[in-house]
Design a protein around this motif. Structure first.
Motif, PDB file in Angstrom:
ATOM      1  N   GLU A 199      11.304  11.057   3.990  1.00 55.10           N
ATOM      2  CA  GLU A 199       9.716  10.510   4.209  1.00 55.10           C
ATOM      3  C   GLU A 199       9.582  10.080   2.815  1.00 55.10           C
ATOM      4  O   GLU A 199       9.793  10.587   1.791  1.00 55.10           O
ATOM      5  CB  GLU A 199       9.108  11.753   4.628  1.00 55.10           C
ATOM      6  CG  GLU A 199       7.533  10.941   4.826  1.00 55.10           C
ATOM      7  CD  GLU A 199       6.856  12.187   5.405  1.00 55.10           C
ATOM      8  OE1 GLU A 199       6.797  12.262   6.796  1.00 55.10           O
ATOM      9  OE2 GLU A 199       6.024  12.800   4.751  1.00 55.10           O
ATOM     10  N   SER A 200       8.728   9.074   2.707  1.00 50.43           N
ATOM     11  CA  SER A 200       8.329   8.325   1.821  1.00 50.43           C
ATOM     12  C   SER A 200       6.877   7.900   2.011  1.00 50.43           C
ATOM     13  O   SER A 200       6.694   7.497   3.162  1.00 50.43           O
ATOM     14  CB  SER A 200       9.228   7.421   1.041  1.00 50.43           C
ATOM     15  OG  SER A 200       8.495   6.914  -0.272  1.00 50.43           O
ATOM     16  N   LYS A 201       5.717   7.952   1.046  1.00 47.08           N
ATOM     17  CA  LYS A 201       4.467   7.651   1.170  1.00 47.08           C
ATOM     18  C   LYS A 201       3.938   6.685  -0.047  1.00 47.08           C
ATOM     19  O   LYS A 201       4.346   6.950  -0.954  1.00 47.08           O
ATOM     20  CB  LYS A 201       3.592   8.853   1.574  1.00 47.08           C
ATOM     21  CG  LYS A 201       4.027  10.055   2.471  1.00 47.08           C
ATOM     22  CD  LYS A 201       2.966  10.830   2.637  1.00 47.08           C
ATOM     23  CE  LYS A 201       3.348  11.843   3.748  1.00 47.08           C
ATOM     24  NZ  LYS A 201       2.400  13.115   3.810  1.00 47.08           N
ATOM     25  N   TRP A 205       7.230   3.901  10.959  1.00 46.65           N
ATOM     26  CA  TRP A 205       6.183   3.375  10.084  1.00 46.65           C
ATOM     27  C   TRP A 205       4.910   3.825  10.550  1.00 46.65           C
ATOM     28  O   TRP A 205       4.438   3.420  11.726  1.00 46.65           O
ATOM     29  CB  TRP A 205       6.088   2.138   9.732  1.00 46.65           C
ATOM     30  CG  TRP A 205       7.464   1.369   9.107  1.00 46.65           C
ATOM     31  CD1 TRP A 205       8.797   0.863   9.519  1.00 46.65           C
ATOM     32  CD2 TRP A 205       7.668   1.298   7.508  1.00 46.65           C
ATOM     33  NE1 TRP A 205       9.395   0.456   8.792  1.00 46.65           N
ATOM     34  CE2 TRP A 205       8.694   0.715   7.553  1.00 46.65           C
ATOM     35  CE3 TRP A 205       6.947   1.703   6.578  1.00 46.65           C
ATOM     36  CZ2 TRP A 205       9.174   0.429   6.390  1.00 46.65           C
ATOM     37  CZ3 TRP A 205       7.418   1.278   5.233  1.00 46.65           C
ATOM     38  CH2 TRP A 205       8.396   0.866   5.220  1.00 46.65           C
ATOM     39  N   ASP A 221      -2.721   3.707   3.964  1.00 44.71           N
ATOM     40  CA  ASP A 221      -1.891   4.568   3.747  1.00 44.71           C
ATOM     41  C   ASP A 221      -0.566   4.606   4.438  1.00 44.71           C
ATOM     42  O   ASP A 221      -0.831   4.413   5.787  1.00 44.71           O
ATOM     43  CB  ASP A 221      -2.433   5.899   3.625  1.00 44.71           C
ATOM     44  CG  ASP A 221      -3.628   6.614   2.981  1.00 44.71           C
ATOM     45  OD1 ASP A 221      -3.528   5.729   1.653  1.00 44.71           O
ATOM     46  OD2 ASP A 221      -4.363   7.124   3.267  1.00 44.71           O
ATOM     47  N   THR A 257       2.999   5.592   5.620  1.00 49.68           N
ATOM     48  CA  THR A 257       4.509   6.827   5.558  1.00 49.68           C
ATOM     49  C   THR A 257       5.492   6.093   6.276  1.00 49.68           C
ATOM     50  O   THR A 257       5.371   5.487   7.458  1.00 49.68           O
ATOM     51  CB  THR A 257       3.822   8.003   6.145  1.00 49.68           C
ATOM     52  OG1 THR A 257       2.747   8.342   5.540  1.00 49.68           O
ATOM     53  CG2 THR A 257       4.993   8.907   6.142  1.00 49.68           C
ATOM     54  N   THR A 268       9.188   7.340   7.786  1.00 53.15           N
ATOM     55  CA  THR A 268       9.898   8.553   7.904  1.00 53.15           C
ATOM     56  C   THR A 268      11.322   8.057   8.438  1.00 53.15           C
ATOM     57  O   THR A 268      11.158   7.314   9.384  1.00 53.15           O
ATOM     58  CB  THR A 268       9.176   9.437   8.899  1.00 53.15           C
ATOM     59  OG1 THR A 268       7.811   9.739   8.174  1.00 53.15           O
ATOM     60  CG2 THR A 268       9.803  10.651   9.283  1.00 53.15           C
TER      61      THR A 268
END
Length: 132
Positions: A5-7, A84, A94, A96, A98
């Protein structure tokens, strides 16, 4: 199952971010250099990873201004789903990204690093492309 995961927060409206992600034709701009022969339509995309494996992806669900869900199709080396998620936060969004993957045993050790790098790269590329 392995999850990567990246945010990030992007200074654009949730609708702008969603409209970009909802069209697979735009996703080629998010890919790292080791992705080759990118081809896409609105719903599907295909590409090679460093001349090793050909992957095909399909957008399986779009939830307006909230999410874009993607699944690997046509016999991927292991099951992969991409998600997404978008949340409006005032005038920014925001985001995220995954990746859920089900590589077996030794394969999990080999792909974990590259899949996390992919998640980070796509999110940072999205932010760079949509910066206002």
């Amino acid at each position: 199952m392995a999850t990567f995961e990246s945010k990030i927060a992007i200074n654009r409206s949730v609708n702008d971010v969603y409209q970009f992600l909802a069209d697979f034709n735009n996703h080629g701009q998010l890919m790292p250099d080791n992705v080759q022969n990118w081809s896409a339509s609105y719903d599907e995309a295909g590409f090679m990873v460093q001349n090793t494996v050909r992957l095909s992806l399909q957008i399986t669900e779009r939830i307006e201004n909230q999410a874009v869900n993607i699944t690997a199709i046509n016999n991927p080396p292991f099951p992969v789903q991409l998600h997404w998620s978008l949340i409006a936060n005032g005038e920014s969004t925001d985001v995220t990204f995954t990746i859920n993957a089900e590589p077996g045993g030794l394969m999990k050790m080999m792909v974990s690093g590259p899949l996390q790098k992919l998640a980070n790269h796509e999110v940072s590329s999205l932010a760079a492309l949509l910066k206002s």
